[in-house]
Design a protein around this motif. Structure first.
Motif, PDB file in Angstrom:
ATOM      1  N   GLU A   1     -90.358  -7.086 -90.358  1.00  0.00           N
ATOM      2  CA  GLU A   1     -90.982  -6.725 -89.087  1.00  0.00           C
ATOM      3  C   GLU A   1     -91.338  -5.239 -89.060  1.00  0.00           C
ATOM      4  OE1 GLU A   1     -91.726  -8.789 -86.629  1.00  0.00           O
ATOM      5  OE2 GLU A   1     -90.941 -10.534 -87.710  1.00  0.00           O
ATOM      6  N   ARG A   2     -92.317  -4.909 -88.236  1.00  0.00           N
ATOM      7  CA  ARG A   2     -92.730  -3.504 -88.081  1.00  0.00           C
ATOM      8  C   ARG A   2     -92.808  -3.182 -86.598  1.00  0.00           C
ATOM      9  NH1 ARG A   2     -94.518  -0.493 -92.250  1.00  0.00           N
ATOM     10  NH2 ARG A   2     -94.533  -1.512 -94.282  1.00  0.00           N
TER      11      ARG A   2
ATOM     12  N   PRO B   1     -95.755   1.994 -86.116  1.00  0.00           N
ATOM     13  CA  PRO B   1     -95.006   0.842 -86.639  1.00  0.00           C
ATOM     14  C   PRO B   1     -94.449   1.105 -88.036  1.00  0.00           C
ATOM     15  CG  PRO B   1     -97.041   0.116 -85.605  1.00  0.00           C
ATOM     16  CD  PRO B   1     -97.111   1.611 -85.661  1.00  0.00           C
ATOM     17  N   VAL B   2     -93.156   0.884 -88.192  1.00  0.00           N
ATOM     18  CA  VAL B   2     -92.472   1.067 -89.465  1.00  0.00           C
ATOM     19  C   VAL B   2     -91.544  -0.123 -89.679  1.00  0.00           C
ATOM     20  CG1 VAL B   2     -92.576   3.599 -89.568  1.00  0.00           C
ATOM     21  CG2 VAL B   2     -90.762   2.495 -88.261  1.00  0.00           C
ATOM     22  N   ARG B   3     -90.997  -0.215 -90.862  1.00  0.00           N
ATOM     23  CA  ARG B   3     -90.149  -1.346 -91.229  1.00  0.00           C
ATOM     24  C   ARG B   3     -88.830  -1.318 -90.452  1.00  0.00           C
ATOM     25  NH1 ARG B   3     -89.582  -4.649 -95.808  1.00  0.00           N
ATOM     26  NH2 ARG B   3     -91.205  -3.481 -96.919  1.00  0.00           N
TER      27      ARG B   3
ATOM     28  N   SER C   1     -85.330  -5.549 -84.556  1.00  0.00           N
ATOM     29  CA  SER C   1     -86.595  -6.021 -83.999  1.00  0.00           C
ATOM     30  C   SER C   1     -86.359  -6.850 -82.742  1.00  0.00           C
ATOM     31  CB  SER C   1     -87.348  -6.845 -85.039  1.00  0.00           C
ATOM     32  OG  SER C   1     -88.541  -7.378 -84.504  1.00  0.00           O
TER      33      SER C   1
END
Length: 653
Positions: free
Chosen positions: A627-628, A639-641, A647
């Protein structure tokens, strides 16, 4: 004979004294709170049943305090219950009352609470003292029983300290309870009425020389004043004395005073017994927790440490001044005075000056880019104009290199610096938002991964074709090799195919791990890879040509080039890992500590990619961190990991 013996045993059992949590004597009293401050009744109904007062509409609470051995239980038994041993007594040196015991006196409508003696030789003294103040807070009348020729300072210190602690720590909690219970008169408006009951044998009683009623009360208050102590929390303080030249003790004066207090409804009215339980339960839940075994304050019976939060600022060592368990009410830690800056905690914050002047405290954090900037453009802006300060209300208020010359310090123009307290368990000041290095690495990895994903198929095809072009004529083409020629195992997509230099067939790694010279194929005297079968045979055979096949030189050159590339990749691997380690934020779990996925617990081998969640910093496999999301609390505005758990908990990002 046996029937007589059985009867004697039954009578002996009935008259055997009870200890611990068992009901003493006739069972009219019971252990309400143990010495560890734990309630011993299950609920409100259990409390009413054990008191046997379910049909009673209103009661008052009487509690008794005093030193160990001064006859508190004996006083309650003879004053309220006609000499019946409702509360257990003992002629031994040890205290027979441990914790708080309760019983109901129906004639006066009193819930009597018998407490453990003061100054006794027992453990958990700090917790036991805190328990006494809880009992005092739920009481309407408190009897301080002393059997001494003179009133000692210990009694005055105890009552004065109890009054001060009641006002500081219990008033607000009792007011909230009154509101929840719908009481017309707040429980905190006035504390209990205090009756000092002194018994002497040789000395005169206080105020004996005066015929004026209440002279003992005046002398008692004068003594409090001389010691610098206040009884402001108590609705009244009365003195009752009795001189006992020969037993029994005369309790008539005490009983008369008790009846007056019970009938007096000017300050305290009877209330349903269920309210008594609710108040005691609420105070037990609020003021609970471990206390150090060391004596906190030798000159105070009820120091603040008994009732306030035990957290201490890591930077300056100041104690939180809020009440115990305040975090349950979402009330943050609070300490008096300013803190001192500590480099390891980085506890200096910047507050937007414009918002502060408008009555709001908005903290701004130096970041590499603003929230509305493209990640790559933001990095370019960071390299050109330095870090940025962005206020959620005012927008971008500062760039560190906005002008070629003459850039002002932000603390002199747009922000107000303030050093904050650092509380255990808080990561407010441990987060590094200057993550430009890690963002750069993430961008490079994203590009490399994208190119690798999109070009993996064509790259493998081209590599196989080039290998076939430079291969000797006796080698089987890669396109024709679908399974290992030795173990017949089918090759999977990422698995590498190895050619035996002697027979030219394709093998897996396990079936072609041997090396030996193959001069008959033109490979010279140097050992080269061969399959297990050719290794056992010792060569390619007598019918193999001794001249170097056409194209063998091209294959040798290719292998030398590939070996050089592998060596260079290994040489670059260490500094690249070092750079990654330096660039990663402090809250990330180091790679060498990540042995399994933090979500699915799948084992992660050293050769597998370990992905860090940008929110919690834990290590996860690719499936559990796909997810980001933006993580502004960690300085990631784009948006990043993130892992699956973070999440789902979007409120923490």
């Amino acid at each position: 004979m046996s029937a007589l013996l059985l009867r004697e045993m039954e009578e002996r059992t009935l008259h055997q004294p009870k200890r611990g949590g068992e009901d003493p004597g006739n069972g009219r009293s019971f252990l309400l709170v143990d010495e560890n401050e734990n309630l011993q009744v299950r609920d409100e109904l259990d409390f009413l049943e054990r008191l046997d007062c379910r049909a009673v509409e209103g009661v008052k609470v009487l509690s008794i305090f005093g030193n160990t051995g001064d006859g508190k239980s004996h006083t309650l038994n003879h004053c309220l219950f006609g000499g019946e041993e409702v509360f257990p007594t003992s002629p031994l040196q040890d205290s027979c009352t441990v914790g708080v015991w309760a019983a109901f006196e129906p004639a006066l409508g009193l819930v009597a609470l018998d407490t453990e003696g003061l100054l006794g030789a027992s453990g958990n003294q700090n917790q036991r003292m805190r328990l006494l103040l809880k009992v005092l807070a739920v009481s309407d009348v408190v009897v301080y029983r002393t059997r001494a020729e003179r009133l000692h300072n210990d009694m005055f210190q105890f009552l004065g300290s109890a009054s001060s602690a009641y006002l500081r720590h219990f008033t607000r909690e009792l007011r909230a309870l009154s509101s929840r219970c719908g009481l017309e008169v707040p429980l905190s408006s006035l504390g209990p009425a205090i009756i000092v009951f002194q018994e002497t044998s040789r000395t005169r009683l206080l105020g004996w020389e005066s015929s004026t009623p209440g002279q003992g009360d005046i002398l008692l208050q004068k003594r409090f004043h001389e010691l610098g102590l206040s009884t402001e929390a108590f609705s009244s303080v009365q003195y009752v004395g009795t001189q006992t030249v020969s037993p029994p003790t005369d309790y008539s004066g005490l009983l008369s005073t008790l009846k007056q207090q019970v009938r007096n409804t000017a300050t305290r009215s009877p209330r349903p017994p269920a309210i008594v339980y609710s108040v005691l339960q609420a105070l037990s839940e609020r003021f609970s927790g471990e206390i150090s075994d060391e004596k906190v304050n030798l000159y105070c019976f009820f120091p603040d440490e008994y009732f306030t939060c035990s957290f201490v600022c890591l930077s300056c060592g100041v104690r939180c001044k809020n009440g115990m368990n305040h975090l349950r009410d979402n009330i943050p830690h609070l300490a008096e005075g300013l803190c001192q800056y500590a480099h390891q905690y980085n506890n200096k914050v910047l507050i937007c000056k414009k918002c502060y002047e408008g009555g709001r405290e908005v903290i701004v954090i130096p970041k590499t880019s603003a929230s509305n900037e493209n990640p790559w453009l933001g990095l370019a802006m960071y390299a050109w104009s330095g870090y940025v300060l962005e206020c959620p209300c005012c927008g971008i208020i500062y760039r560190s290199r906005q002008y070629w010359i003459g850039n002002q310090d932000p603390e002199s123009c747009v922000v107000r610096p303030e050093v904050k307290h650092v509380w255990p368990g808080s990561e407010t000041f441990l987060t590094d938002h200057q993550n430009a290095a890690q963002r750069m690495l993430d961008g490079m990895n994203f590009v490399i991964q994208s190119v690798s994903d999109y070009s993996s198929g064509p790259t493998k095809a081209v590599t196989a074709w080039i290998t076939d072009q430079v291969a000797p004529p006796y080698w089987r083409p890669n396109a024709d090799i679908t399974a290992c020629s030795g173990c017949k195992k089918l090759f999977e997509e990422p698995e590498r195919k190895h050619h035996c230099r002697a027979c030219g067939e394709g093998f897996c790694q396990a079936c072609s791990s041997k090396t030996m010279p193959v001069p008959e194929r033109g490979w010279g005297s140097a050992p080269v890879r061969v399959c297990d079968f050719c290794y056992r045979q010792g060569g390619g055979g007598s019918d193999v040509p001794r001249t170097e096949p056409v194209g063998l030189m091209a294959r040798k050159v290719t292998e030398v080039a590939q070996s050089t590339v592998d060596f260079v990749s290994t040489a670059i691997d260490y500094p690249l890992g070092f750079v990654k380690g330096v660039a990663r934020p402090d809250y990330w779990v180091p790679d060498h500590e990540i042995q399994q996925c933090g979500h699915c617990s799948k084992a992660l081998s050293p050769r597998m990619s370990k992905h860090h969640c940008r929110a919690c910093g834990g290590g996860f496999c690719a499936q559990c961190s796909s997810e980001r999301r933006p993580v502004p609390s960690r300085g990631w505005d784009h948006p990043v990991r993130v892992c699956i758990r973070c999440s789902q908990n979007k409120g923490d990002l």
